[in-house]
Write a protein that holds these residues in place. Structure first.
Motif, PDB file in Angstrom:
ATOM      1  N   TYR A 178       0.729  -1.233   0.000  1.00 31.64           N
ATOM      2  CA  TYR A 178      -0.018   0.025  -0.042  1.00 31.64           C
ATOM      3  C   TYR A 178       0.775   1.310  -0.067  1.00 31.64           C
ATOM      4  O   TYR A 178       0.494   2.584  -0.509  1.00 31.64           O
ATOM      5  N   PHE A 181       1.514   2.529  -3.862  1.00 25.50           N
ATOM      6  CA  PHE A 181       0.323   3.071  -4.623  1.00 25.50           C
ATOM      7  C   PHE A 181      -0.422   4.018  -3.816  1.00 25.50           C
ATOM      8  O   PHE A 181      -0.801   3.878  -2.685  1.00 25.50           O
ATOM      9  N   ASP A 182      -0.792   5.035  -4.879  1.00 24.92           N
ATOM     10  CA  ASP A 182      -1.681   6.051  -4.309  1.00 24.92           C
ATOM     11  C   ASP A 182      -3.076   6.071  -4.934  1.00 24.92           C
ATOM     12  O   ASP A 182      -3.966   6.627  -4.417  1.00 24.92           O
ATOM     13  N   ASP A 183      -3.183   5.193  -5.874  1.00 27.06           N
ATOM     14  CA  ASP A 183      -4.517   5.140  -6.436  1.00 27.06           C
ATOM     15  C   ASP A 183      -5.357   4.169  -6.219  1.00 27.06           C
ATOM     16  O   ASP A 183      -6.226   3.556  -6.886  1.00 27.06           O
ATOM     17  N   THR A 184      -4.764   3.091  -5.097  1.00 30.17           N
ATOM     18  CA  THR A 184      -5.720   2.011  -4.813  1.00 30.17           C
ATOM     19  C   THR A 184      -5.763   2.031  -3.209  1.00 30.17           C
ATOM     20  O   THR A 184      -5.314   2.838  -2.541  1.00 30.17           O
ATOM     21  N   SER A 185      -6.727   1.235  -2.917  1.00 24.95           N
ATOM     22  CA  SER A 185      -7.195   1.120  -1.452  1.00 24.95           C
ATOM     23  C   SER A 185      -6.566   0.269  -0.634  1.00 24.95           C
ATOM     24  O   SER A 185      -5.913  -0.850  -1.347  1.00 24.95           O
ATOM     25  N   ASP A 188      -8.035  -3.335  -1.694  1.00 23.33           N
ATOM     26  CA  ASP A 188      -7.421  -4.000  -3.058  1.00 23.33           C
ATOM     27  C   ASP A 188      -6.060  -4.603  -2.634  1.00 23.33           C
ATOM     28  O   ASP A 188      -5.853  -5.832  -3.312  1.00 23.33           O
ATOM     29  N   GLU A 189      -5.083  -4.193  -1.972  1.00 22.66           N
ATOM     30  CA  GLU A 189      -3.815  -4.770  -1.578  1.00 22.66           C
ATOM     31  C   GLU A 189      -3.868  -5.897  -0.678  1.00 22.66           C
ATOM     32  O   GLU A 189      -3.291  -6.830  -0.775  1.00 22.66           O
ATOM     33  N   ARG A 205       1.808  -3.728 -12.654  1.00 21.77           N
ATOM     34  CA  ARG A 205       1.667  -2.375 -12.052  1.00 21.77           C
ATOM     35  C   ARG A 205       2.573  -2.173 -11.287  1.00 21.77           C
ATOM     36  O   ARG A 205       2.806  -0.912 -10.726  1.00 21.77           O
TER      37      ARG A 205
END
Length: 359
Positions: A178, A181-185, A188-189, A205
């Protein structure tokens, strides 16, 4: 039977007397469990139809509430009759209690509150999951599936600490991913790390730093922990197979105990109810509503009074002086005891009774 439930010696259960006793009680109690399994199967079929409809249906909801309330009362009586400590030892009792309580609460919520579809789907899904788990437990009645269910229970008991360690590893590495990544929650991780355990992942990604951590977590989850859980399950399976007679007999004993406890509680309730009704009927004759009312005894009372009077007259005719004789003999015996306590001579040689003394 409670002593047999706490015994882990296979040699005791192989003894002829013990095996004959358990087989005899099992034949008597299997009829009770078969009827209970039939009722619960009808309950689960109705619940499955309700899940397939995916729409509110008042008639089916009323049936589910009646069944759920009935099975909830069954669990309450069982916990009261067997004792809380004994009741909580069995994992199936906890599943039963939660599932039936959830059914009753959910139906009341559906009727009284207008909830959204997501909350409704969650409640129905939990009810179905716990209900099907309980439905599986009724297969313990059959000998072929009884051992398999015991293996499943022992496996879950053996891997509980393993699941705790695996959950901590998944949570830790999901927090690590986490950070890149800044665009995922975070959810999701968390799902991404969990899918690594089954080989379902996509690292296109990820940055080079994320791929380094991916290599570490994939080795820990896919190679070490996955093989470790297979080894634990194999060991649990072998232990149950080595003590197959013990595991099968202990399942029988637990089911026999449940049948005995419930039969005793039902019988005691029926006896108390009969005694209460009998007392009410007797009070009608003992306490009249009208104070000036003269009590007229029933036919049974008249017969009993006649029989009692006949017996008393017969006794008095055969023994007309029985109370006086008893009184005189007791006085004579008391005087003799007082004399012997005062004189130091031998009581046996000194004791002499005359015919007048009632001997």
């Amino acid at each position: 039977m409670k002593a047999f439930d706490n015994v882990d010696s296979e040699e005791m259960f192989r003894a002829k007397s013990v095996s004959v006793l358990i087989d005899f009680l099992w034949k008597k109690s299997s009829y009770f469990h078969n009827r209970l399994a039939f009722l619960f199967s009808v309950y689960m079929i109705i619940m499955s139809i309700y899940g397939l409809l995916k729409e509110p249906n008042v008639a089916i909801e009323v049936l589910l509430f009646i069944f759920g309330l009935g099975f909830l009362m069954y669990e309450i009586i069982q916990s009261w009759a067997s004792g809380y400590s004994v009741y909580t030892k069995d994992i199936w009792n906890g599943i039963d209690l939660i599932e039936n309580l959830l059914v009753c609460i959910s139906m009341i919520v559906f009727w009284s509150v207008d909830i959204d579809d997501l909350s409704r789907n969650w409640l129905i899904s939990l009810i179905l999951m716990l209900g099907y788990g309980k439905w599986i437990s009724f297969f313990r009645v059959f000998e072929s599936s009884r051992t398999l269910i015991r293996i499943m229970i022992d496996m879950f008991r053996d891997i509980k600490y393993f699941l705790l360690i695996m959950g901590m590893i998944i949570m830790g590495f999901s927090l690590i991913f986490y950070q890149f990544f800044d665009d995922t929650s975070y959810g999701d991780e968390l799902i991404f790390v969990y899918n690594i355990l089954y080989g379902d992942f996509d690292i296109s990604r990820h940055s080079p730093s994320g791929k380094i951590f991916f290599a570490i977590v994939s080795f820990i989850l896919s190679v070490i922990l996955l093989n470790f859980i297979i080894a634990i399950m194999t060991d649990s399976y072998e232990k149950v197979q080595e003590k197959n007679t013990l595991a099968d007999t202990k399942e029988k004993v637990s089911l026999i105990l449940e049948a005995i406890v419930m039969r005793k509680s039902f019988d005691s309730c029926c006896v108390k109810r009969r005694m209460k009704n009998w007392q009410k009927k007797e009070m009608k004759y003992m306490i009249p509503s009208d104070p000036n009312h003269q009590h007229k005894p029933s036919k049974c009372c008249k017969r009993f009074k006649k029989k009692g009077s006949k017996k008393n007259t017969q006794k008095e005719s055969h023994h007309p002086s029985l109370p006086e004789w008893v009184h005189e003999s007791s006085q004579t015996l008391q005087t003799l005891v007082n004399q012997e306590t005062k004189s130091p001579r031998d009581p046996i040689n000194h004791l002499s009774l005359s015919p007048k003394d009632g001997t």
